[in-house]
Each structure stands twice: as structure tokens, then as C-alpha cells.
Scaffold this active site. Structure first.
Site, PDB file in Angstrom:
ATOM      1  N   SER A  63      -9.037   6.724  -0.325  1.00 40.90           N
ATOM      2  CA  SER A  63      -8.013   5.740  -0.700  1.00 40.90           C
ATOM      3  C   SER A  63      -8.565   4.464  -1.323  1.00 40.90           C
ATOM      4  O   SER A  63      -7.801   3.679  -1.895  1.00 40.90           O
ATOM      5  CB  SER A  63      -7.165   5.377   0.530  1.00 40.90           C
ATOM      6  OG  SER A  63      -6.257   6.405   0.830  1.00 40.90           O
ATOM      7  N   TYR A 189      -4.367  12.537  -8.789  1.00 40.96           N
ATOM      8  CA  TYR A 189      -4.474  11.763  -7.557  1.00 40.96           C
ATOM      9  C   TYR A 189      -5.516  12.364  -6.614  1.00 40.96           C
ATOM     10  O   TYR A 189      -6.369  11.649  -6.066  1.00 40.96           O
ATOM     11  CB  TYR A 189      -3.105  11.692  -6.868  1.00 40.96           C
ATOM     12  CG  TYR A 189      -3.167  11.046  -5.512  1.00 40.96           C
ATOM     13  CD1 TYR A 189      -3.489   9.697  -5.367  1.00 40.96           C
ATOM     14  CD2 TYR A 189      -2.931  11.789  -4.349  1.00 40.96           C
ATOM     15  CE1 TYR A 189      -3.566   9.104  -4.118  1.00 40.96           C
ATOM     16  CE2 TYR A 189      -2.997  11.205  -3.099  1.00 40.96           C
ATOM     17  CZ  TYR A 189      -3.321   9.863  -2.988  1.00 40.96           C
ATOM     18  OH  TYR A 189      -3.407   9.285  -1.753  1.00 40.96           O
ATOM     19  N   TYR A 241      -3.895  -0.492   5.310  1.00 38.47           N
ATOM     20  CA  TYR A 241      -2.827   0.310   5.892  1.00 38.47           C
ATOM     21  C   TYR A 241      -1.968  -0.540   6.830  1.00 38.47           C
ATOM     22  O   TYR A 241      -1.683  -1.694   6.534  1.00 38.47           O
ATOM     23  CB  TYR A 241      -3.409   1.541   6.619  1.00 38.47           C
ATOM     24  CG  TYR A 241      -4.291   2.405   5.768  1.00 38.47           C
ATOM     25  CD1 TYR A 241      -3.910   2.796   4.490  1.00 38.47           C
ATOM     26  CD2 TYR A 241      -5.528   2.847   6.232  1.00 38.47           C
ATOM     27  CE1 TYR A 241      -4.717   3.604   3.704  1.00 38.47           C
ATOM     28  CE2 TYR A 241      -6.347   3.661   5.456  1.00 38.47           C
ATOM     29  CZ  TYR A 241      -5.937   4.029   4.196  1.00 38.47           C
ATOM     30  OH  TYR A 241      -6.730   4.829   3.427  1.00 38.47           O
TER      31      TYR A 241
END
Length: 335
Positions: A63, A189, A241
Site C-alpha cells: 500500500s 493496482y 489506515y
């Protein structure tokens, strides 16, 4: 910075046996990581390097890639176009949760959660999937300073098990956020998340953002400087997050984590920091990484709000031009 090399060695020894957390398991290939891997790297805007531990151990960026692909989408589409498709609000939800779309705009909340990152990948320009991937790799090469490649087994593992991300993509398609080519967007992605890096690479990438988009090792522009502000803003509010608020409170620097164990932090106009340790907590953040950043922030006053107010250039300008602001008195900003 004279004490920095010794201090990061101290942190490495302090936390090397800190074995809380677990390996990421929802991507099967990530369970093959060695839980003992641990590295700290700092690269300044002048190109100075301070490192300790398993610096050259390779892993996939996961990420953390969202930060840099977002910067590329800003260049491809501009700020306002992106805001029509993707918001910039923190969610308080897990990174892979089924999206809570805004009732009015139907946008993903921000580009750092999976839904927003998939939407971002859908905005990367190119005639086909191959051209988009090549542009993506060229962008990462500017940040890192050398050729980069995709870990094929990790990519295939993500592709085979990414059912939740496929569901997110279909919701985005339903709301008109992405176009019909779902498989191409998802492949891009998954490929960006499968990029192979090491801790040193991540520190150089973070230092590039600290240096207004210019790689401090190669002196090449990786992203337009006008978009660095946007990138750092979403990192600061959304990069960790559903731990982002506490991170901003305790550490206080723009950061981004990945479930493979990496965390990058950016000290604007100073340096980039990277920590790698694959044991993560239930939010997806490296447990050793959080400890290292907390100690670094405390030791060197890195929190954005630790800067002494008397050094603020705005106040200097105000003091020198009191007559410009009606009602300003000589002993301060009281009106």
C-alpha cells in the site's frame, strides 16, 4: 544530526527482539517473509544516508505504492479532476473495508484506502494496460533511482485472492467512478502493490517527497513540486489506515504503511525515513516500525507541531509589517 547514527543503532537493538504482531496472511505469498527482518533507513534532502539492519532485503511495496501512484494521477488529471472522483477524508475504517461511499458524490473517501487506490489506478493514462504499467514503472524508477520490477508470484497471489478488491471495483463501476475495464484496472493496482523494493529504496522515495519531488541521490524530478503538498496532506491524514489519528497525535509526520511491513515518513524539507519489519498489527502497520517512529519523533522533535512558534516566518513578516494589519499592537498579534 551527529547523534543520529548511534541513535538508530540503539533503536535497532532495542526493538529487534520485539516480536509482537504477525505476518500478513490474506495474501498467501506474504507469509513467506522472515519475521526477524528489521531495517531502518534515513536519507536527507542533501543525500546523506544513515542505515542499520536488513537494508537490502527485498519485499513488495504494497500500500505504500498508493502515495506515489496518487502523485502520478495528479499529474495526469490535475487536482480538481481527482477530487471529483476521490475524496481526501480519513475514514476510521480498515483499509480493505467495503467502501462507505459519500451519499452525494459516491466517491471513495481517500486515495490511501483500497477503494480510492483502485479508483486512482483507473485514472492513470495510457493506450492500454502495458503502456500504463510501463509509465508506472518509469515513475517509480524516478523516485528510487534504479530499474524496478514486479514480483510475479505476489502479483498472481493478489490477483487470485483479491475477491474483496474485485467487489470494490464493481461498486466503483456501478457509481461511475471507474470505466468498464475492471480487469485492466485491477491488474495495474495489483502490479503496483507487487513492486519490489528494499528499505533503502523506500527512504530515498520518502526523501524525494521531502525534497519537493527531486530525488536527492540522482537530482532528477520524480513528481511536480506543486503536487507534493497534496501527497503529503493525504499521507498525514489518511496514510496509516485506521491508526491515522493516533499516529498524527503521537508521531506527527506524514507517513504511509504497507502490510508487507514497510512504513515511510516524510519530514518536509529535511529527510525521508523508512522502517521495514514484516510483523504487523491488526490494522496492517509494522509493530516495530511504529515503535521506531515514535522514538525518533520524541528524540528529535519531529512532530509537525514541535516547531517553535517564534521561528514561524509568518510571525516574522507580521512583526515587520504591523501597519498592514489594522488593530495590531506592538507586543504581539492581539487585535
Amino acid at each position: 544530526m551527529s547523534d543520529l547514527p548511534e541513535f538508530i543503532k540503539h533503536l535497532y537493538e532495542k526493538y529487534r527482539d520485539f516480536d509482537n504482531g504477525s505476518l500478513a496472511s490474506y495474501i498467501p505469498e506474504l507469509t513467506k517473509a522472515n519475521p526477524n527482518w528489521f531495517a531502518i533507513s534515513i536519507v536527507t534532502k542533501e543525500g546523506e544516508i544513515f542505515e542499520v539492519g536488513d537494508i537490502r532485503e527485498h519485499f513488495t511495496i504494497q500500500s505504500i505504492s498508493k502515495v506515489f501512484v496518487y502523485g502520478m494521477a495528479l499529474e495526469d488529471c490535475d487536482r480538481e479532476t481527482l477530487l471529483e472522483k476521490i475524496g481526501v477524508e480519513p475514514t476510521g475504517d480498515p483499509f480493505n473495508s467495503v467502501i462507505r461511499l459519500d451519499e452525494n458524490s459516491k466517491r471513495p473517501d481517500n486515495p490511501m484506502v483500497n477503494a480510492g487506490a483502485i479508483a486512482t489506478a483507473g485514472l492513470i493514462q495510457g493506450a492500454n494496460g502495458t503502456e500504463k504499467l510501463n509509465r508506472l514503472l518509469a515513475m517509480f524508477r524516478r523516485y528510487i533511482g534504479h530499474d524496478v520490477f514486479i514480483d510475479a508470484p505476489v502479483f498472481m497471489s493478489e490477483r487470485a485472492t483479491g475477491h474483496r478488491n474485485r467487489a470494490l471495483a464493481n461498486l466503483l463501476l456501478n457509481f461511475g467512478i471507474i470505466e468498464n475495464n475492471i480487469d485492466e484496472i485491477l491488474d495495474l493496482y495489483f502490479q503496483q502493490c507487487s513492486l519490489v523494493v528494499n528499505c533503502h529504496d523506500l527512504a530515498v522515495m520518502a526523501a524525494t517527497l521531502a525534497n519537493r519531488g527531486i530525488n536527492p541521490i540522482t537530482n532528477k524530478q520524480a513528481v511536480k513540486s506543486c503536487y507534493v503538498r497534496d501527497i503529503l496532506s493525504v499521507m498525514h491524514t489518511c496514510g496509516m489506515y485506521n491508526y491515522a489519528g493516533e499516529w498524527a497525535y503521537r508521531v506527527g509526520i506524514p507517513a504511509k504503511s504497507g502490510v508487507s511491513g514497510g512504513i515511510i515518513g516524510v519530514i518536509p524539507d529535511k529527510a525521508g525515513i523508512a522502517v521495514f519489519s514484516p510483523l504487523i498489527d491488526n490494522r496492517g502497520n509494522s509493530v516495530r516500525g511504529i515503535k521506531v517512529f515514535e522514538d525518533l519523533s520524541d528524540e528529535f522533535d519531529l512532530h509537525l507541531f514541535d516547531s517553535p512558534l517564534e521561528k514561524c516566518s509568518f510571525l516574522e513578516i507580521s512583526k515587520n509589517k504591523k501597519d498592514v494589519i489594522p488593530g495590531l499592537i506592538n507586543d504581539g498579534l492581539k487585535v
